[in-house]
Design an enzyme around this catalytic site. Structure first.
Site, PDB file in Angstrom:
ATOM      1  N   SER A   1       0.863  -1.187   0.000  1.00  0.00           N
ATOM      2  CA  SER A   1       0.000   0.000   0.000  1.00  0.00           C
ATOM      3  C   SER A   1       0.897   1.234   0.000  1.00  0.00           C
ATOM      4  CB  SER A   1      -0.862  -0.006   1.267  1.00  0.00           C
ATOM      5  OG  SER A   1      -1.343   1.291   1.554  1.00  0.00           O
TER       6      SER A   1
ATOM      7  N   TYR B   1      -1.919  -0.917  10.126  1.00  0.00           N
ATOM      8  CA  TYR B   1      -1.949  -1.204   8.680  1.00  0.00           C
ATOM      9  C   TYR B   1      -0.670  -0.686   8.027  1.00  0.00           C
ATOM     10  CZ  TYR B   1      -3.893  -1.338   3.893  1.00  0.00           C
ATOM     11  OH  TYR B   1      -4.123  -1.579   2.547  1.00  0.00           O
TER      12      TYR B   1
HETATM   13  N1  LIG Z   1      -8.818  -0.945  -1.208  1.00  0.00           N
HETATM   14  C1  LIG Z   1      -7.805  -0.114  -1.016  1.00  0.00           C
HETATM   15  O1  LIG Z   1      -7.982   1.115  -0.851  1.00  0.00           O
HETATM   16  C2  LIG Z   1      -6.395  -0.641  -1.028  1.00  0.00           C
HETATM   17  C3  LIG Z   1      -5.337   0.277  -1.163  1.00  0.00           C
HETATM   18  C4  LIG Z   1      -4.020  -0.188  -1.136  1.00  0.00           C
HETATM   19  C5  LIG Z   1      -3.795  -1.543  -0.976  1.00  0.00           C
HETATM   20  N2  LIG Z   1      -4.835  -2.411  -0.843  1.00  0.00           N
HETATM   21  C6  LIG Z   1      -4.528  -3.824  -0.637  1.00  0.00           C
HETATM   22  O2  LIG Z   1      -5.113  -4.599  -1.674  1.00  0.00           O
HETATM   23  C7  LIG Z   1      -5.395  -5.913  -1.185  1.00  0.00           C
HETATM   24  C8  LIG Z   1      -6.832  -6.301  -1.545  1.00  0.00           C
HETATM   25  O3  LIG Z   1      -7.712  -5.413  -0.886  1.00  0.00           O
HETATM   26  P1  LIG Z   1      -9.213  -5.148  -1.377  1.00  0.00           P
HETATM   27  O4  LIG Z   1      -9.370  -3.689  -1.484  1.00  0.00           O
HETATM   28  O5  LIG Z   1      -9.545  -6.014  -2.527  1.00  0.00           O
HETATM   29  O6  LIG Z   1      -9.996  -5.633  -0.076  1.00  0.00           O
HETATM   30  P2  LIG Z   1     -11.372  -6.432   0.073  1.00  0.00           P
HETATM   31  O7  LIG Z   1     -12.288  -6.127  -1.051  1.00  0.00           O
HETATM   32  O8  LIG Z   1     -11.840  -6.198   1.455  1.00  0.00           O
HETATM   33  O9  LIG Z   1     -10.903  -7.975  -0.059  1.00  0.00           O
HETATM   34  C9  LIG Z   1     -10.080  -8.539   0.899  1.00  0.00           C
HETATM   35  C10 LIG Z   1      -9.845 -10.008   0.548  1.00  0.00           C
HETATM   36  O10 LIG Z   1      -8.969 -10.584   1.525  1.00  0.00           O
HETATM   37  C11 LIG Z   1      -9.550 -11.805   1.996  1.00  0.00           C
HETATM   38  N3  LIG Z   1      -9.188 -12.067   3.387  1.00  0.00           N
HETATM   39  C12 LIG Z   1      -9.192 -11.216   4.448  1.00  0.00           C
HETATM   40  N4  LIG Z   1      -8.801 -11.841   5.559  1.00  0.00           N
HETATM   41  C13 LIG Z   1      -8.531 -13.121   5.216  1.00  0.00           C
HETATM   42  C14 LIG Z   1      -8.100 -14.279   5.918  1.00  0.00           C
HETATM   43  N5  LIG Z   1      -7.870 -14.258   7.249  1.00  0.00           N
HETATM   44  N6  LIG Z   1      -7.930 -15.420   5.240  1.00  0.00           N
HETATM   45  C15 LIG Z   1      -8.182 -15.484   3.903  1.00  0.00           C
HETATM   46  N7  LIG Z   1      -8.603 -14.438   3.173  1.00  0.00           N
HETATM   47  C16 LIG Z   1      -8.774 -13.277   3.827  1.00  0.00           C
HETATM   48  C17 LIG Z   1     -11.052 -11.575   1.850  1.00  0.00           C
HETATM   49  O11 LIG Z   1     -11.668 -12.842   1.788  1.00  0.00           O
HETATM   50  P3  LIG Z   1     -13.154 -13.121   2.370  1.00  0.00           P
HETATM   51  O12 LIG Z   1     -14.066 -13.062   1.200  1.00  0.00           O
HETATM   52  O13 LIG Z   1     -13.028 -14.452   2.917  1.00  0.00           O
HETATM   53  O14 LIG Z   1     -13.439 -12.055   3.396  1.00  0.00           O
HETATM   54  C18 LIG Z   1     -11.111 -10.840   0.525  1.00  0.00           C
HETATM   55  O15 LIG Z   1     -11.044 -11.747  -0.542  1.00  0.00           O
HETATM   56  C19 LIG Z   1      -5.118  -5.871   0.323  1.00  0.00           C
HETATM   57  O16 LIG Z   1      -3.848  -6.401   0.584  1.00  0.00           O
HETATM   58  C20 LIG Z   1      -5.136  -4.390   0.636  1.00  0.00           C
HETATM   59  O17 LIG Z   1      -4.367  -4.063   1.781  1.00  0.00           O
HETATM   60  C21 LIG Z   1      -6.123  -1.996  -0.884  1.00  0.00           C
END
Ligand SMILES: NC(=O)c1ccc[n+]([C@@H]2O[C@H](COP(=O)([O-])OP(=O)(O)OC[C@H]3O[C@@H](n4cnc5c(N)ncnc54)[C@H](OP(=O)(O)O)[C@@H]3O)[C@@H](O)[C@H]2O)c1
Length: 266
Positions: free
Chosen positions: A139, A152
């Site tokens: 991030s 985070y």
């Molecule tokens: N969105 C942003 O603004 C942003 C910005 C920078 C970086 N990121 C990074 O991008 C990545 C994806 O984020 P996103 O925005 O797509 O988030 P999201 O829509 O909330 O999806 C998170 C994913 O992680 C899985 N997950 C969470 N805890 C878990 C666990 N204990 N075991 C297995 N799976 C787990 C969830 O699975 P379930 O369906 O089982 O819950 C879901 O598939 C993350 O690493 C995040 O830090 C996001």
């Protein structure tokens, strides 16, 4: 890394960025082992992605459970994974002192310890492939730690450090037989990771966000090109760099924003 024919294990496949990544990778000709906790979501995603010439498999696993990670490593061996994408993550926006330790520990475990554990479990099989890659999703906050996101930011900074150390450890003189370690740091992405409070904070601070599809395109391009480190978005890239060379400047720039962070964190 050639994506056509690659065999990719994607964690967080059911999330906003994960689904977009899965689609972009499938379109590039990769076979996918999709991982999340929700079986129904995984099955629906697999049906959407099924296509000629590629295998789509799913595995429901909680990455914070060592037994699930061991099961996943076995499945990855059967699937002959050659690309691991550590994408699963959680966030918790609040002032550090107001969060309970359980919540902070969850953020550290899911965003840092779990991807390290999974990488450790898969390393022997990745080392046996002719070519392999590990992609760690970080991030902007990993290079530009932000008030309201202490755990985070710490976890994502850890992912960046882990990626750099592992890349240096796995370095090989021969270009073939190499494992590429790729770190990509997206800025905000429009997914449900961000609560209404985070979206309101971003809007008030004027922080831009990308669509999951745009972020996924850039991550897949970084993997295809074997680019070691990519920070998505401008001016985020500039501020992240500046924080590395002159953190006091960023301290000063963020000080006036603290009141806004505190208001939304309440
Ligand atoms: N969105 C942003 O603004 C942003 C910005 C920078 C970086 N990121 C990074 O991008 C990545 C994806 O984020 P996103 O925005 O797509 O988030 P999201 O829509 O909330 O999806 C998170 C994913 O992680 C899985 N997950 C969470 N805890 C878990 C666990 N204990 N075991 C297995 N799976 C787990 C969830 O699975 P379930 O369906 O089982 O819950 C879901 O598939 C993350 O690493 C995040 O830090 C996001």
């Amino acid at each position: 890394m050639r994506l056509n024919g690659a065999r990719v294990l994607l964690t967080g496949a059911t999330g906003g960025l994960g689904q977009a990544l899965a689609k972009a990778l499938a379109e590039a000709g990769a076979s996918l082992l999709l991982v999340g906790r929700d079986r129904k979501k995984l099955a629906a995603l697999a049906i959407n992605l099924a296509g000629e010439g590629r295998a789509i498999a799913t595995l429901a696993a909680d990455l914070n459970q060592p037994a699930d990670v061991a099961r996943l490593a076995e499945e990855a061996g059967r699937f002959q994974v050659d690309v691991l994408i550590n994408n699963a993550g959680i966030n918790a926006f609040s002032l550090f002192g107001q969060q309970d330790w359980g919540c902070l520990a969850d953020v550290l475990e899911t965003n840092l310890a779990a991807p390290m554990r999974l990488t450790h479990a898969l390393l022997p099989q990745l080392q046996s492939r002719e070519r392999a890659a590990i992609v760690n999703i970080g991030s902007t906050f990993g290079s530009l730690p932000f008030p309201g996101f202490a755990a985070y930011s710490a976890a994502k900074a850890g992912m960046k450090g882990f990626s750099q150390a592992l890349r240096r450890e796995l370095w090989q003189e021969r270009a073939d037989g190499r494992i590429e370690v790729i770190y990509v740091a997206p800025r905000a992405i429009a997914t449900s990771l961000n609560t209404p409070a985070v979206n309101a904070l971003n809007a008030e601070l004027g922080s831009k966000s990308d669509s999951p599809e745009a972020a996924a395109r850039q991550i897949v391009a970084a993997l295809a090109a074997g680019r070691a480190e990519t920070c998505l978005g401008f001016p985020e890239r500039l501020f992240a760099w500046l924080n590395g060379v002159a953190p006091a400047l960023i301290d000063r720039a963020l000080r006036p924003k603290l009141a806004v962070v505190k208001r939304h964190a309440r």
